[in-house]
Design an enzyme around this catalytic site. Sequence first.
Site, mmCIF file in Angstrom:
data_model
loop_
_atom_site.group_PDB
_atom_site.id
_atom_site.type_symbol
_atom_site.label_atom_id
_atom_site.label_comp_id
_atom_site.label_asym_id
_atom_site.label_seq_id
_atom_site.Cartn_x
_atom_site.Cartn_y
_atom_site.Cartn_z
ATOM 1 N N PRO A 10 0.853 -1.119 -0.076
ATOM 2 C CA PRO A 10 -0.046 -0.180 0.070
ATOM 3 C C PRO A 10 0.849 1.104 -0.043
ATOM 4 C CG PRO A 10 -0.008 -1.337 2.114
ATOM 5 C CD PRO A 10 0.411 -1.883 1.113
ATOM 6 N N ASN A 11 0.425 2.249 -0.976
ATOM 7 C CA ASN A 11 0.845 3.622 -0.677
ATOM 8 C C ASN A 11 2.142 3.858 -1.823
ATOM 9 O OD1 ASN A 11 -1.207 4.802 0.370
ATOM 10 N ND2 ASN A 11 -0.624 3.948 2.402
ATOM 11 N N ARG A 18 5.159 11.914 -3.145
ATOM 12 C CA ARG A 18 4.797 12.546 -1.831
ATOM 13 C C ARG A 18 6.076 12.178 -0.930
ATOM 14 N NH1 ARG A 18 -0.915 11.645 -2.282
ATOM 15 N NH2 ARG A 18 -1.194 12.630 -4.478
ATOM 16 N N TYR A 23 11.054 8.878 1.463
ATOM 17 C CA TYR A 23 11.174 7.947 0.827
ATOM 18 C C TYR A 23 11.823 8.281 -0.455
ATOM 19 C CZ TYR A 23 7.652 6.207 4.076
ATOM 20 O OH TYR A 23 6.857 5.531 5.142
ATOM 21 N N ASN A 74 7.887 -5.714 -0.332
ATOM 22 C CA ASN A 74 7.736 -4.593 0.770
ATOM 23 C C ASN A 74 6.192 -4.256 0.992
ATOM 24 O OD1 ASN A 74 7.706 -2.139 1.808
ATOM 25 N ND2 ASN A 74 8.960 -0.947 0.409
ATOM 26 N N ALA A 77 2.858 -0.585 5.085
ATOM 27 C CA ALA A 77 2.391 -0.706 6.703
ATOM 28 C C ALA A 77 1.801 -2.100 7.094
ATOM 29 C CB ALA A 77 1.468 0.621 6.730
ATOM 30 N N HIS A 80 3.499 -4.298 9.295
ATOM 31 C CA HIS A 80 3.409 -3.974 10.786
ATOM 32 C C HIS A 80 1.905 -4.652 11.537
ATOM 33 C CE1 HIS A 80 6.735 -1.804 9.766
ATOM 34 N NE2 HIS A 80 6.032 -0.773 9.159
ATOM 35 N N ASP A 87 0.843 -15.355 7.206
ATOM 36 C CA ASP A 87 0.209 -16.876 6.894
ATOM 37 C C ASP A 87 0.400 -17.183 5.626
ATOM 38 O OD1 ASP A 87 -0.454 -17.240 9.646
ATOM 39 O OD2 ASP A 87 -2.512 -16.740 9.567
ATOM 40 N N GLU A 98 12.089 -9.680 2.704
ATOM 41 C CA GLU A 98 11.357 -8.700 3.417
ATOM 42 C C GLU A 98 12.219 -7.137 3.027
ATOM 43 O OE1 GLU A 98 10.578 -8.452 7.380
ATOM 44 O OE2 GLU A 98 9.843 -6.565 7.294
ATOM 45 N N HIS A 100 12.171 -2.710 2.924
ATOM 46 C CA HIS A 100 11.933 -1.706 3.185
ATOM 47 C C HIS A 100 12.923 -0.474 2.729
ATOM 48 C CE1 HIS A 100 8.640 -3.233 5.683
ATOM 49 N NE2 HIS A 100 9.487 -4.055 6.089
ATOM 50 N N LEU A 101 12.327 0.561 2.221
ATOM 51 C CA LEU A 101 13.151 1.493 1.618
ATOM 52 C C LEU A 101 13.791 2.402 2.925
ATOM 53 C CD1 LEU A 101 10.246 2.902 -0.451
ATOM 54 C CD2 LEU A 101 12.666 2.451 -1.397
ATOM 55 N N SER A 102 12.926 2.502 3.925
ATOM 56 C CA SER A 102 13.286 3.275 4.981
ATOM 57 C C SER A 102 13.754 2.264 6.035
ATOM 58 C CB SER A 102 12.326 4.160 5.834
ATOM 59 O OG SER A 102 11.164 3.373 6.055
ATOM 60 N N ARG A 107 12.811 4.160 13.071
ATOM 61 C CA ARG A 107 11.537 4.945 13.110
ATOM 62 C C ARG A 107 10.772 4.961 14.290
ATOM 63 N NH1 ARG A 107 9.201 4.901 7.081
ATOM 64 N NH2 ARG A 107 8.109 6.598 8.067
ATOM 65 N N ARG A 111 6.848 0.701 13.987
ATOM 66 C CA ARG A 111 7.246 0.057 12.657
ATOM 67 C C ARG A 111 8.413 -0.841 13.124
ATOM 68 N NH1 ARG A 111 5.258 3.597 8.677
ATOM 69 N NH2 ARG A 111 5.014 5.723 9.366
HETATM 70 O O1 CA2 Z 1 10.180 1.879 4.233
HETATM 71 C C1 CA2 Z 1 9.393 1.337 3.702
HETATM 72 O O2 CA2 Z 1 9.693 0.734 2.417
HETATM 73 C C2 CA2 Z 1 8.083 1.219 4.349
HETATM 74 O O3 CA2 Z 1 7.493 -0.238 4.025
HETATM 75 C C3 CA2 Z 1 7.072 2.169 3.519
HETATM 76 C C4 CA2 Z 1 5.643 2.028 4.354
HETATM 77 C C5 CA2 Z 1 5.828 2.017 5.810
HETATM 78 O O4 CA2 Z 1 4.324 2.166 6.117
HETATM 79 C C6 CA2 Z 1 6.711 0.869 6.392
HETATM 80 O O5 CA2 Z 1 6.637 1.422 7.635
HETATM 81 C C7 CA2 Z 1 8.044 1.339 5.848
HETATM 82 C C8 CA2 Z 1 4.991 3.330 3.693
HETATM 83 C C9 CA2 Z 1 4.778 3.364 2.240
HETATM 84 C C10 CA2 Z 1 4.277 4.619 1.902
HETATM 85 O O6 CA2 Z 1 4.740 5.067 0.702
HETATM 86 C C11 CA2 Z 1 4.656 6.456 0.299
HETATM 87 C C12 CA2 Z 1 5.316 7.064 -0.704
HETATM 88 C C13 CA2 Z 1 5.039 8.331 -1.009
HETATM 89 C C14 CA2 Z 1 4.419 8.943 -0.189
HETATM 90 C C15 CA2 Z 1 3.720 8.646 0.812
HETATM 91 C C16 CA2 Z 1 3.921 7.354 1.168
#
Ligand code: CA2
Length: 148
Positions: A10-11, A18, A23, A74, A77, A80, A87, A98, A100-102, A107, A111
């Site tokens: 998601p997202n 954004r 990110y 990836n 959210a 978490h 499963d 697994e 994650h970018l961040s 954080r 998370r």
């Molecule tokens: O660091 C990551 O890759 C995350 O999976 C990104 C998720 C976050 O909930 C995880 O804790 C760590 C959020 C992705 C949201 O991506 C966006 C990208 C641009 C603008 C807003 C959100």
Amino acid sequence: MTSILVLNGPNLNLLGQRQPEVYGTTTLADIEAACATYAKASGLSVTCAQSNHEGALIDAIHAAKGVHDGIILNAGAYTHSSIALMDAIASVELPVVELHLSNIHARESFRHKSYIAPVAIGQICGFGADGYLLALDALKAHLDRSTA
Ligand code: CA2
């Protein structure tokens, strides 16, 4: 040819549009193109998919069985919160990295918990978009070892 599914949750379709301070400025299309180029040079086949829906991600994991040799995930959210994704990964018995970018451990405390980690072969986080290429290397090395 070894086949890898790169699955984003998601997202992540909003990447580059954004919150660039968190990110980065790389778009999901950029990441997918980089994965395709890197995979080709590594002798891998790569398929990329993204969904904002938990059930669609579960369906993609189920469908990967017998089609792909491993998954880079990836889960955004859902990482978490989703016992259902955990499963699904356990049920298909495919190696999952697994991603994650961040650096999720640097954080907010919510998370730090990952439902993916216990069913993944490993976790890569904090390296931005480069993490996807590191994950391709890690998964290839794992698969090369397990088929040797
Ligand atoms: O660091 C990551 O890759 C995350 O999976 C990104 C998720 C976050 O909930 C995880 O804790 C760590 C959020 C992705 C949201 O991506 C966006 C990208 C641009 C603008 C807003 C959100």
